[in-house]
Design a protein around this motif. Structure first.
Motif, PDB file in Angstrom:
ATOM      1  N   ARG C  44      15.482  73.274 -87.706  1.00 17.65           N
ATOM      2  CA  ARG C  44      17.071  72.965 -87.408  1.00 17.65           C
ATOM      3  C   ARG C  44      17.538  74.175 -86.737  1.00 17.65           C
ATOM      4  NH1 ARG C  44      18.141  71.964 -93.502  1.00 17.65           N
ATOM      5  NH2 ARG C  44      17.189  73.766 -93.457  1.00 17.65           N
ATOM      6  N   ALA C  45      17.514  75.298 -87.349  1.00 21.79           N
ATOM      7  CA  ALA C  45      18.193  76.184 -86.779  1.00 21.79           C
ATOM      8  C   ALA C  45      17.213  77.581 -86.459  1.00 21.79           C
ATOM      9  CB  ALA C  45      19.113  77.209 -87.950  1.00 21.79           C
ATOM     10  N   ASP C  66      15.382  77.989 -90.367  1.00 20.98           N
ATOM     11  CA  ASP C  66      14.195  77.326 -90.408  1.00 20.98           C
ATOM     12  C   ASP C  66      13.173  78.134 -89.667  1.00 20.98           C
ATOM     13  OD1 ASP C  66      15.154  74.399 -91.441  1.00 20.98           O
ATOM     14  OD2 ASP C  66      16.517  75.292 -90.067  1.00 20.98           O
ATOM     15  N   GLY C 268      17.086  70.159 -83.669  1.00 19.66           N
ATOM     16  CA  GLY C 268      17.356  71.465 -84.099  1.00 19.66           C
ATOM     17  C   GLY C 268      18.354  72.262 -82.870  1.00 19.66           C
ATOM     18  N   GLN C 281      22.292  73.912 -89.830  1.00 14.42           N
ATOM     19  CA  GLN C 281      21.230  73.262 -90.634  1.00 14.42           C
ATOM     20  C   GLN C 281      22.063  71.983 -91.382  1.00 14.42           C
ATOM     21  OE1 GLN C 281      19.999  76.259 -93.281  1.00 14.42           O
ATOM     22  NE2 GLN C 281      18.180  76.570 -92.008  1.00 14.42           N
ATOM     23  N   SER C 285      20.451  68.273 -90.775  1.00 17.26           N
ATOM     24  CA  SER C 285      19.855  67.757 -92.055  1.00 17.26           C
ATOM     25  C   SER C 285      20.044  66.112 -92.205  1.00 17.26           C
ATOM     26  CB  SER C 285      20.252  68.283 -93.319  1.00 17.26           C
ATOM     27  OG  SER C 285      20.144  69.689 -93.056  1.00 17.26           O
ATOM     28  N   HIS C 336      13.836  71.686 -97.311  1.00 19.05           N
ATOM     29  CA  HIS C 336      14.085  72.721 -97.072  1.00 19.05           C
ATOM     30  C   HIS C 336      15.664  73.149 -97.261  1.00 19.05           C
ATOM     31  CE1 HIS C 336      10.594  74.623 -94.746  1.00 19.05           C
ATOM     32  NE2 HIS C 336      10.416  73.371 -94.804  1.00 19.05           N
ATOM     33  N   SER C 337      16.669  71.949 -97.189  1.00 25.13           N
ATOM     34  CA  SER C 337      18.162  72.093 -97.652  1.00 25.13           C
ATOM     35  C   SER C 337      18.327  72.437 -98.850  1.00 25.13           C
ATOM     36  CB  SER C 337      18.722  70.931 -96.816  1.00 25.13           C
ATOM     37  OG  SER C 337      18.021  69.753 -96.762  1.00 25.13           O
TER      38      SER C 337
END
Lengths: 337, 337, 337
Positions: C44-45, C66, C268, C281, C285, C336-337
């Motif tokens: 994402r980032a 990420d 991303g 992010q 997401s 991941h978030s």
């Protein structure tokens, strides 16, 4: 070595192989003969003057557009096609009109029209040739092949000091789809032809008619086509000339569209009225800080050349050929404003 | 000769070669047999009716959409596929439903679904055929080859008075990238097939799912895709059918998007509710002044034909084939509104 | 069979041919070895850290992006290229820096730079390899062939547990025009190379410099290019990484552009400052309802697998491979978030 990092765009003359290539490029660039075909001809404002209208033709010296196009095509009635040809031939032959400081251009009729060959024969037989020729409604690479063949034949006994620049028009859906193939062929043909492909004009009125779109001042309906034309033009290192702003009395709207086009990467814009020229030229002129940057860069380059050095950095950027050419172009454009 | 200049779009019947071609075109256009395959079928509003829903099918005569599509695909559950086929076959066979004034259409399942052949076999064996067939999710030229082969085989003993029109759907990223190749093959196959490729539908919901985009009412996320579909469609002289406006209760939003689509060059729009039809038809209808222009042009053409003349000018414009066809299309569309 | 209709996207495992293919796919998906190369790596980032800057490299464990890219290219001065290489080699060799939960990546210099081979040799000889390698300024399919050849040669004695993911950059007009051909070749080469092409980064700064465009915060001048990059990426099932938002203090503007990019289908975005990571992010997401849907779908799939069943419906939708993969990706991103 004072090598340093380069903002976005990098050039690495790191190993000797690359350094040699770069030195060759620098040398080539400083040779005047090759410079002739590489000099940048600014075409911020492109203005058409009907080849059949002697009154308007006589006013050319008073016009301030960078590129003046004596027109055989859309600006000329079918019954006046022969008049336009012979008038343009006469003007070139006698050098009766002063084009100094301007790109002296001629627009032929399209290959499909059946009129192009006669236009070329008459106009290219003048003892002085236009700097640039415009070919409208280019539909395929094959049309450029035909055009190159005719031009070679007509000019076979001429001693050109410099190749004629060729500007092509994309004005239909199928032409737009084939634009990469058309440009690729145009660049290939340039190697062995009396012309050098130099730019693309987006002819949006015919394009809109072809796809059934309705023109608006904001031109949102053309956002893909305009940006695609810029991308293709720049992929082949060509100028990109933007659409006409029809409402010629609305200079505010013209300013918005001109700045938008310049922001997209267009290098110039078609105009339909002399009153549009100053607004358009302002939008497509380099900003003062860019001119200063360019002047300093070229100066630094020349000093390095005198010192016999090749690659060098300037303000923390490694200088590559495209950057140097860009600087020269900016200076040429600035000298016109 | 009263030849005159033409605004943007020019046609030169100047030299004899071109005049002959043009005369042939005019003659061909007036032959009724060829006209049959060339008549314009307006599809301003395209409405799907599930082939499995007899209640909705019976309402077709009361619907005002130009193009009514009896659907085998997305509107039909997998467990109802066979029902849909046989119901549509029955409707065509018995002519139980009045489609007069509408484009009677059928949408098959996609080639990839494994259901298309059975759809074709059952539906194309009816004694009366739909005027138009819709093929969704076309992914490659090869799928059209498969489709043409099957159709030829199924209809080999039929005596078609007119080719079936084919409308294809582009609904994925790879389909969009291959759209020029798909259309080129479709046009080639049309020459020797029982169908004539007539239009492209942009299936934006599946397209958005495929690229992971989020649909909005303004559809800014689709600006490239929509304009690209129009460009490709028009490059191959096809109709271009715009996206569905999902929020069917918001007629103001529908109006904005319909007018935007018409302005981009789309010729029609998919609808998901009968209530959307009037707004959409209004947006995709020619304006009165254009209808008048078209009527006058066609009249002038017919007078010239009777007088045995070929090329001619009309209101200062040289009339070419595309312009005459455009005028006829406008009149056909106007007669529906 | 409980087959049912699927909203927009349909998959028909109707006839036995298709059912078999689908069952094979499901089986393949559940094999862990192949799953390794298919697992979704969220990016994402995407944050670059100059390989020559030890201070910044040491901060990697505290960064929340990420994907962390140890950079040999634009972030490293020419005089520091060798430093960067050996520092990155050292970090990989000693596993001195904790990348857990992040995509450990390295960006080489471009093929054209003349530096790429040395980068590859030094960095890929470390005993632990990065999960992902980034190749900037890819201009042609030939560059990927060169890259694949070098990589194969350098890694010929390595025992890879998983292929390295390859992220390529498109940063010029000609690269954008050739992007479909570049991706097609990249996917082909992935079959027989130590890498698997996994994503495209749109390098908008170099792109704007190349086409002469002026960057704005709204990025209207890039609307075609951005949407085209997404379309090409998704046509080849690749991730699409959006442009940098230059003004790193303007988090509101960043949010607008991030959500716009996510809405277009980007997966991303590049960031130039750790402060940009949370905003980016959040925008990239999956929303909670989508995560729930994905969790339920994967659960249902696993139950069907245990029961030995193949194709199945879920919430009225026939489940196909892309949908299942999409669900898995969403869960990985959500974790991941």
């Amino acid at each position: 070595m004072p090598f340093d990092m380069i903002g976005g765009r990098t050039f690495y003359a790191y190993n000797s192989h690359f350094k040699n290539i770069m030195l060759k490029c620098f040398r080539k660039l400083s040779t005047s003969s090759s410079l002739m075909d590489k000099r940048y001809i600014p075409r911020r404002a492109v203005l058409y003057v009907p080849g059949s209208d002697e009154r308007k033709l006589k006013k050319i010296p008073s016009l301030s557009a960078d590129c003046i196009v004596m027109d055989c095509e859309d600006g000329v009635a079918l019954s006046k096609k022969e008049d336009a040809r012979s008038t343009i031939h006469q003007i070139l032959q006698s050098q009766a009109i002063d084009f100094s400081g301007k790109d002296c251009s001629v627009r032929f009729n399209s290959v499909d029209s059946g009129l192009c060959e006669d236009d070329m024969k008459e106009i290219l037989s003048a003892s002085h040739l236009p700097a640039t020729v415009h070919l409208p409604k280019v539909e395929s690479p094959q049309q450029l092949e035909w055009f190159a063949g005719k031009m070679k034949d007509i000019l076979k006994n001429s001693n050109l000091s410099e190749k004629l620049r060729l500007i092509i028009f994309t004005e239909s859906a199928s032409s737009l789809l084939d634009l990469p193939a058309i440009c690729r062929r145009g660049v290939e043909l340039s190697k062995d032809s009396p012309f050098k492909l130099d730019g693309i004009v987006f002819g949006s009125d015919d394009y809109c008619a072809d796809i059934g779109a309705t023109r608006t001042n904001e031109a949102k309906e053309l956002s893909f086509a305009r940006q695609y034309v810029v991308t293709v033009a720049k992929a082949f290192k060509l100028q990109a000339i933007d659409i006409v702003y029809i409402n010629y009395k609305d200079l505010d709207g013209l300013k918005v569209q001109s700045e938008e086009g310049a922001g997209m990467g267009f290098t110039g814009k078609q105009v339909i009225h002399p009153g549009q020229v100053p607004v358009v030229q302002a939008a497509f002129s380099p900003r003062p800080e860019k001119v200063e940057w360019a002047a300093d860069l070229v100066k630094a380059f020349e000093e390095h050349q005198r010192a016999g050095k090749g690659a060098f950095t300037f303000r923390g950027h490694m200088i590559d050929m495209p950057l140097l050419l860009q600087a020269r172009n900016i200076l040429q454009m600035a000298s016109h404003s």
